[in-house]
Design a protein around this motif. Structure first.
Motif, PDB file in Angstrom:
ATOM      1  N   ASN A  16      11.063 -12.403   0.469  1.00 27.92           N
ATOM      2  CA  ASN A  16       9.753 -12.884   0.054  1.00 27.92           C
ATOM      3  C   ASN A  16       9.329 -14.035   0.965  1.00 27.92           C
ATOM      4  OD1 ASN A  16       7.579 -12.953  -2.184  1.00 27.92           O
ATOM      5  ND2 ASN A  16       8.231 -15.085  -2.041  1.00 27.92           N
ATOM      6  N   ILE A  52       6.067  -2.748  -0.232  1.00 24.86           N
ATOM      7  CA  ILE A  52       5.518  -4.096  -0.057  1.00 24.86           C
ATOM      8  C   ILE A  52       4.724  -4.483  -1.302  1.00 24.86           C
ATOM      9  CG2 ILE A  52       3.968  -5.535   1.328  1.00 24.86           C
ATOM     10  CD1 ILE A  52       4.574  -3.693   3.700  1.00 24.86           C
ATOM     11  N   CYS A  54       2.301  -7.955  -2.981  1.00 28.31           N
ATOM     12  CA  CYS A  54       1.579  -9.185  -2.642  1.00 28.31           C
ATOM     13  C   CYS A  54       1.162  -9.870  -3.941  1.00 28.31           C
ATOM     14  CB  CYS A  54       0.357  -8.827  -1.795  1.00 28.31           C
ATOM     15  SG  CYS A  54      -0.731 -10.202  -1.394  1.00 28.31           S
ATOM     16  N   LEU A  70      -5.795  -7.632   2.521  1.00 25.06           N
ATOM     17  CA  LEU A  70      -4.577  -8.009   3.224  1.00 25.06           C
ATOM     18  C   LEU A  70      -4.593  -7.336   4.588  1.00 25.06           C
ATOM     19  CD1 LEU A  70      -1.701  -9.323   3.156  1.00 25.06           C
ATOM     20  CD2 LEU A  70      -0.876  -7.083   2.364  1.00 25.06           C
ATOM     21  N   TRP A 147       0.606 -12.040   8.770  1.00 28.26           N
ATOM     22  CA  TRP A 147      -0.084 -11.341   7.676  1.00 28.26           C
ATOM     23  C   TRP A 147      -1.184 -12.260   7.168  1.00 28.26           C
ATOM     24  CZ3 TRP A 147       1.427  -6.417   5.846  1.00 28.26           C
ATOM     25  CH2 TRP A 147       2.577  -5.897   6.456  1.00 28.26           C
ATOM     26  N   ILE A 167       4.108 -12.614  -0.021  1.00 24.19           N
ATOM     27  CA  ILE A 167       4.279 -11.192   0.272  1.00 24.19           C
ATOM     28  C   ILE A 167       5.771 -10.880   0.273  1.00 24.19           C
ATOM     29  CG2 ILE A 167       4.227 -11.550   2.788  1.00 24.19           C
ATOM     30  CD1 ILE A 167       2.717  -8.818   2.921  1.00 24.19           C
TER      31      ILE A 167
END
Length: 227
Positions: A16, A52, A54, A70, A147, A167
């Motif tokens: 993370n 993934i 978020c 994103l 990101w 993320i």
């Protein structure tokens, strides 16, 4: 006698990454979003994009004013929310995951739950180019790079702030590669005693694998000893 060197697989846990600062959201604009970055490093392989997730914490006094997206390091952009929430306030520990049951359009502020990313391309005023995490990178991506969480406030008066976001990437395994056959023309090297070795260069796919390796007998011409 024929030999091949193979490298053993290495497994890595989920990780993370969190933002380090807040960003004020400019009011009433299509061209000047709030952008908050997370820089990811340390990956030597790819992860499954569908794993993934978020998590966002956004303060805003009229959630229906904003859409947010994103952006991955490769330029893929997925929508997370598009003018959802009406006059409700804030997104608090709102998790976006392909495993969510519905998008935020079916929830209510402050959206403290898990939701799917927006299930359509955002094309009004601002643009996304992918739908869902699983589409990023065509299904897999090396997470290294920047990101970006981009938040647009589309209407006047109410304002807000990106307070924090994070993320998470799923665990992954660098596969046990097949490092042969050699990718160059074999070179004969005499090592004395009537022994000549033919050797070549392995594919670069092996360069980022575990240093640990084993040697095993194989019926391939990666390394040939002639007596």
């Amino acid at each position: 006698m024929l030999f091949r060197s193979t490298l053993q697989a290495a497994s890595y846990p989920n990780q993370n990454f969190s933002s380090t600062g807040t960003s004020s959201i400019p009011d009433n604009t299509c061209t000047n979003p709030a952008i908050n970055n997370i820089v990811v490093s340390g990956y030597n392989g790819v992860v499954n994009s569908s794993g993934i997730t978020c998590t966002v914490n956004i303060t805003h006094t009229y959630d229906g004013d904003i859409n947010f997206m994103l952006e991955a390091p490769n330029g893929d952009v997925i929508g997370l929310s598009d003018l959802a929430g009406g006059s409700g306030d804030n997104f608090v520990n709102t998790v976006f995951s392909d495993a969510g049951a519905n998008t935020v359009s079916s929830g209510t502020a402050p959206f403290t739950a898990t939701f799917k990313p927006w299930q359509a391309l955002i094309s009004s005023c601002t643009n996304s180019n992918k739908i869902g995490f699983g589409s990023i990178g065509g299904g897999t991506i090396n997470p290294n790079g920047t990101w970006r969480l981009r938040v647009y406030d589309r209407f006047a008066q109410d304002v807000g702030t990106i307070n924090s976001w994070s993320i998470s990437f799923p665990s992954y395994t660098v596969p046990n590669p097949d490092c042969g056959p050699v990718t160059s023309t074999a070179t004969s090297v005499s090592i004395g005693g009537g022994i000549t070795v033919d050797a070549g260069i392995y594919s670069p796919v092996c360069a980022n694998r575990s240093e640990e390796h084993t040697s095993e007998l194989q019926s391939h011409s990666d390394l040939v000893c002639r007596l």
